[in-house]
Design an enzyme around this catalytic site. Structure first.
Site, PDB file in Angstrom:
ATOM      1  CG  HIS A  93      -2.216  -0.692   0.970  1.00 29.20           C
ATOM      2  ND1 HIS A  93      -2.285  -1.991   0.534  1.00 29.20           N
ATOM      3  CD2 HIS A  93      -3.512  -0.284   1.093  1.00 29.20           C
ATOM      4  CE1 HIS A  93      -3.555  -2.348   0.394  1.00 29.20           C
ATOM      5  NE2 HIS A  93      -4.323  -1.332   0.733  1.00 29.20           N
TER       6      HIS A  93
ATOM      7  CG  HIS B  33       3.124  -3.346   6.487  1.00 25.33           C
ATOM      8  ND1 HIS B  33       3.696  -4.514   6.046  1.00 25.33           N
ATOM      9  CD2 HIS B  33       2.108  -3.086   5.631  1.00 25.33           C
ATOM     10  CE1 HIS B  33       3.061  -4.936   4.980  1.00 25.33           C
ATOM     11  NE2 HIS B  33       2.079  -4.092   4.712  1.00 25.33           N
TER      12      HIS B  33
HETATM   13  C1  LIG Z   1     -13.110  10.624 -15.436  1.00 24.89           C
HETATM   14  C2  LIG Z   1     -13.605   9.516 -16.281  1.00 24.89           C
HETATM   15  C3  LIG Z   1     -13.305   9.773 -17.715  1.00 24.89           C
HETATM   16  C4  LIG Z   1     -12.904   8.523 -18.436  1.00 24.89           C
HETATM   17  C5  LIG Z   1     -12.074   8.879 -19.636  1.00 24.89           C
HETATM   18  C6  LIG Z   1     -11.052   7.858 -19.927  1.00 24.89           C
HETATM   19  C7  LIG Z   1      -9.942   8.432 -20.710  1.00 24.89           C
HETATM   20  C8  LIG Z   1      -8.647   7.956 -20.154  1.00 24.89           C
HETATM   21  C9  LIG Z   1      -7.659   7.523 -21.186  1.00 24.89           C
HETATM   22  C10 LIG Z   1      -6.881   6.500 -20.988  1.00 24.89           C
HETATM   23  C11 LIG Z   1      -7.180   5.524 -19.885  1.00 24.89           C
HETATM   24  C12 LIG Z   1      -5.976   4.945 -19.297  1.00 24.89           C
HETATM   25  C13 LIG Z   1      -6.111   3.452 -19.271  1.00 24.89           C
HETATM   26  C14 LIG Z   1      -6.034   2.923 -17.923  1.00 24.89           C
HETATM   27  C15 LIG Z   1      -5.303   1.614 -17.956  1.00 24.89           C
HETATM   28  C16 LIG Z   1      -5.076   1.155 -16.609  1.00 24.89           C
HETATM   29  C17 LIG Z   1      -4.346  -0.127 -16.661  1.00 24.89           C
HETATM   30  C18 LIG Z   1      -4.246  -0.664 -15.284  1.00 24.89           C
HETATM   31  O1  LIG Z   1      -3.478  -0.207 -14.553  1.00 24.89           O
HETATM   32  S1  LIG Z   1      -5.279  -1.951 -14.906  1.00 24.89           S
HETATM   33  C19 LIG Z   1      -4.661  -2.660 -13.451  1.00 24.89           C
HETATM   34  C20 LIG Z   1      -5.153  -2.043 -12.224  1.00 24.89           C
HETATM   35  N1  LIG Z   1      -4.605  -2.764 -11.113  1.00 24.89           N
HETATM   36  C21 LIG Z   1      -4.386  -2.150  -9.978  1.00 24.89           C
HETATM   37  O2  LIG Z   1      -4.606  -1.006  -9.846  1.00 24.89           O
HETATM   38  C22 LIG Z   1      -3.836  -3.048  -8.840  1.00 24.89           C
HETATM   39  C23 LIG Z   1      -3.143  -2.236  -7.786  1.00 24.89           C
HETATM   40  N2  LIG Z   1      -2.947  -3.059  -6.615  1.00 24.89           N
HETATM   41  C24 LIG Z   1      -1.764  -3.601  -6.245  1.00 24.89           C
HETATM   42  O3  LIG Z   1      -0.767  -3.431  -6.884  1.00 24.89           O
HETATM   43  C25 LIG Z   1      -1.780  -4.474  -4.990  1.00 24.89           C
HETATM   44  O4  LIG Z   1      -3.092  -4.790  -4.661  1.00 24.89           O
HETATM   45  C26 LIG Z   1      -1.130  -3.781  -3.759  1.00 24.89           C
HETATM   46  C27 LIG Z   1       0.343  -3.561  -4.070  1.00 24.89           C
HETATM   47  C28 LIG Z   1      -1.818  -2.465  -3.446  1.00 24.89           C
HETATM   48  C29 LIG Z   1      -1.293  -4.655  -2.495  1.00 24.89           C
HETATM   49  O5  LIG Z   1      -0.753  -5.863  -2.680  1.00 24.89           O
HETATM   50  P1  LIG Z   1      -0.860  -6.946  -1.471  1.00 24.89           P
HETATM   51  O6  LIG Z   1      -0.343  -8.210  -2.067  1.00 24.89           O
HETATM   52  O7  LIG Z   1      -0.019  -6.449  -0.342  1.00 24.89           O
HETATM   53  O8  LIG Z   1      -2.306  -7.055  -1.075  1.00 24.89           O
HETATM   54  N1  LIG Z   2      -5.115   1.775   4.528  1.00 22.20           N
HETATM   55  C1  LIG Z   2      -5.509   0.509   4.580  1.00 22.20           C
HETATM   56  N2  LIG Z   2      -6.823   0.210   4.766  1.00 22.20           N
HETATM   57  C2  LIG Z   2      -7.229  -1.075   4.822  1.00 22.20           C
HETATM   58  N3  LIG Z   2      -6.403  -2.142   4.710  1.00 22.20           N
HETATM   59  C3  LIG Z   2      -5.091  -1.896   4.518  1.00 22.20           C
HETATM   60  C4  LIG Z   2      -4.583  -0.569   4.445  1.00 22.20           C
HETATM   61  N4  LIG Z   2      -3.242  -0.635   4.269  1.00 22.20           N
HETATM   62  C5  LIG Z   2      -2.930  -1.933   4.227  1.00 22.20           C
HETATM   63  N5  LIG Z   2      -4.036  -2.697   4.370  1.00 22.20           N
HETATM   64  C6  LIG Z   2      -4.105  -4.180   4.382  1.00 22.20           C
HETATM   65  O1  LIG Z   2      -2.981  -4.672   5.096  1.00 22.20           O
HETATM   66  C7  LIG Z   2      -2.414  -5.776   4.417  1.00 22.20           C
HETATM   67  C8  LIG Z   2      -0.972  -5.444   4.058  1.00 22.20           C
HETATM   68  O2  LIG Z   2      -1.004  -4.422   3.102  1.00 22.20           O
HETATM   69  P1  LIG Z   2       0.182  -4.005   2.136  1.00 22.20           P
HETATM   70  O3  LIG Z   2       1.255  -5.041   2.213  1.00 22.20           O
HETATM   71  O4  LIG Z   2      -0.420  -3.878   0.774  1.00 22.20           O
HETATM   72  O5  LIG Z   2       0.637  -2.677   2.656  1.00 22.20           O
HETATM   73  C9  LIG Z   2      -3.264  -6.023   3.180  1.00 22.20           C
HETATM   74  O6  LIG Z   2      -4.146  -7.050   3.505  1.00 22.20           O
HETATM   75  P2  LIG Z   2      -4.610  -8.128   2.443  1.00 22.20           P
HETATM   76  O7  LIG Z   2      -3.513  -8.300   1.448  1.00 22.20           O
HETATM   77  O8  LIG Z   2      -4.855  -9.340   3.254  1.00 22.20           O
HETATM   78  O9  LIG Z   2      -5.851  -7.547   1.865  1.00 22.20           O
HETATM   79  C10 LIG Z   2      -3.975  -4.710   2.972  1.00 22.20           C
HETATM   80  O10 LIG Z   2      -5.259  -4.833   2.370  1.00 22.20           O
END
Ligand SMILES: CCCCCCCC/C=C\CCCCCCCC(=O)SCCNC(=O)CCNC(=O)[C@H](O)C(C)(C)COP(=O)(O)O
Ligand SMILES: Nc1ncnc2c1ncn2[C@@H]1O[C@H](COP(=O)(O)O)[C@@H](OP(=O)(O)O)[C@H]1O
Length: 370
Positions: free
Chosen positions: A224, A346
């Site tokens: 995050h 964390h």
């Molecule tokens: C205002 C509305 C008008 C709309 C007009 C649209 C015009 C815009 C023109 C172009 C659009 C751009 C295209 C967008 C493409 C986007 C592609 C992507 O990024 S899709 C994938 C999205 N995925 C995410 O966002 C995932 C993010 N999350 C993470 O990385 C993980 O969950 C974490 C790192 C946050 C946590 O991991 P964890 O294992 O610890 O849980």
């Molecule tokens: N601001 C936030 N609000 C809610 N959940 C959060 C958070 N920040 C971190 N977490 C949760 O804490 C875990 C560790 O987060 P991270 O490594 O991405 O920082 C993740 O759990 P889960 O992966 O089980 O959903 C994530 O969803």
């Protein structure tokens, strides 16, 4: 020649580090709960790169237009660098290979754990309350684990069968069906762990989650903190280039506020049933029923029309003419989630490693934006 850093850049480069320190200090005083499965976390922060991309690009299209190819190339290059770094750091993009944050985690002793049963409750066979942090998550994980084990049930020993029956009874909360076996809860935990790790290489938090396991034990850089730092610096960094135009546009159509005010006043001054004066019949001095009906139907219809005008005006003002408002709201939402993470989730070192990994790359990208 040394470049001068502007006040805005000081804000851009210090926002995340300062918030981390601030949140860390707050964490000594505050004891708050944050819902990992809340809609804000699940639909916004965890899909944050998507929202950031859409709003960032939409702002760019609206303020810069599609003609200036030169500036397009630069923005696209910055976006590609940041997206690539986000992908390498947090996602398994190459089949079988773990993302950087999960490699760090496993190299520092972390692994996917399956301690389903409480090893200290030898006779009572209790679920391990430390296996996942909420009852809902525990139940969901057990259901996943149950499905995986079911597919593996041609195991030579009948231990999997036994594990299944125990997990099934926990999932369905029907303790009476428990079979007695010759194993302790600790042995069954070890066994489940062994067969799953033998069956599949569990080298990423995503795989671990899909099997219902718990990703614990190593240094786990905060995903995050990493993602939000990257997203905020991208949005605020690009705002440098469009800021002046956006600011001018915000104040250009001030007439919108007058129009909005007029519509609001109209709604407030609509005549309701009580405000309507009915014409009275000269014969029996009874009010005209048509007036009453009109009073019942007309005000709601007129209010609906006014609300429609207000919504249309607002949508046009925000989404079409001033998408910078969306950008600022998004940064505010990311900042809030960042603060919560620093207070609740964390260790400080894991927050710092998430921050540093995103910050260095984003700083290199935005230090020489012009
Ligand atoms: C205002 C509305 C008008 C709309 C007009 C649209 C015009 C815009 C023109 C172009 C659009 C751009 C295209 C967008 C493409 C986007 C592609 C992507 O990024 S899709 C994938 C999205 N995925 C995410 O966002 C995932 C993010 N999350 C993470 O990385 C993980 O969950 C974490 C790192 C946050 C946590 O991991 P964890 O294992 O610890 O849980
Ligand atoms: N601001 C936030 N609000 C809610 N959940 C959060 C958070 N920040 C971190 N977490 C949760 O804490 C875990 C560790 O987060 P991270 O490594 O991405 O920082 C993740 O759990 P889960 O992966 O089980 O959903 C994530 O969803």
């Amino acid at each position: 020649m040394r470049r001068k850093i502007s006040g805005y850049q000081i804000f851009l480069f210090s926002l995340c580090p300062v918030t981390l320190v601030f949140g860390h200090i707050l964490s000594y005083w505050l004891n708050i709960d944050a819902d990992k499965d809340g809609w804000f976390n699940v639909y916004f922060v965890k899909r944050g790169w998507f929202w950031t991309s859409v709003v960032g690009w939409w702002c760019f299209i609206r303020y810069r237009g599609l003609q200036q190819v030169g500036s397009w190339k630069k923005v696209l290059l910055r976006y590609v660098v940041l997206t690539a770094w986000w992908l390498f750091f947090t996602q398994s993009i190459i089949s079988g290979a773990a993302p950087i944050m999960d490699i760090v985690f496993t190299l520092t002793g972390g692994r996917c754990n399956f301690d389903v049963f409480d090893p200290n409750e030898i006779l009572q066979w209790k679920l391990n309350e430390k296996f996942h942090d909420t009852v809902n998550r525990r139940q969901r994980s057990l259901a996943k684990l149950y499905n995986v084990l079911k597919d593996l049930k041609d195991d030579p020993t009948n231990m999997v069968k036994h594990a299944l029956s125990r997990i099934e009874s926990w999932v369905s909360e029907n303790k009476d069906q428990l079979m007695e076996g010759n194993y302790t809860p600790g042995q069954l935990n070890e066994y489940i762990d062994e067969i799953l790790h033998r069956w599949r290489k569990i080298n990423s938090s995503n795989i671990c989650q899909s099997l219902g396991g718990q990703w614990i034990g190593g240094h786990d850089p905060s995903g995050h903190i990493f993602l939000i730092t990257l997203m905020s610096m991208f949005l605020l960094g690009e705002l440098q280039a469009i800021g002046k135009r956006a600011w001018r546009a915000l104040w250009k159509d001030k007439a919108v506020f007058e129009e909005l005010r007029a519509h609001c006043i109209k709604i407030l001054t609509l005549k309701t049933l009580w405000g309507i004066r009915t014409r009275r019949s000269p014969v029996n001095n009874v009010g005209d029923v048509r007036d009453v009906l009109r009073a019942l139907v007309k005000p709601p219809l007129e209010s609906a029309r006014e609300v429609y005008y207000i919504v249309t005006l607002l949508v046009k003002y925000v989404f079409w003419n001033n998408p910078v408002i969306l950008l600022v709201v998004l940064v505010g939402m990311w900042w809030w989630s960042f603060l919560i993470t620093t207070i609740v989730f964390h260790t400080l070192w894991e927050q710092l490693s998430g921050l540093i990994c995103a910050y260095i790359v984003a700083t290199l990208v935005y230090l020489n934006i012009n």
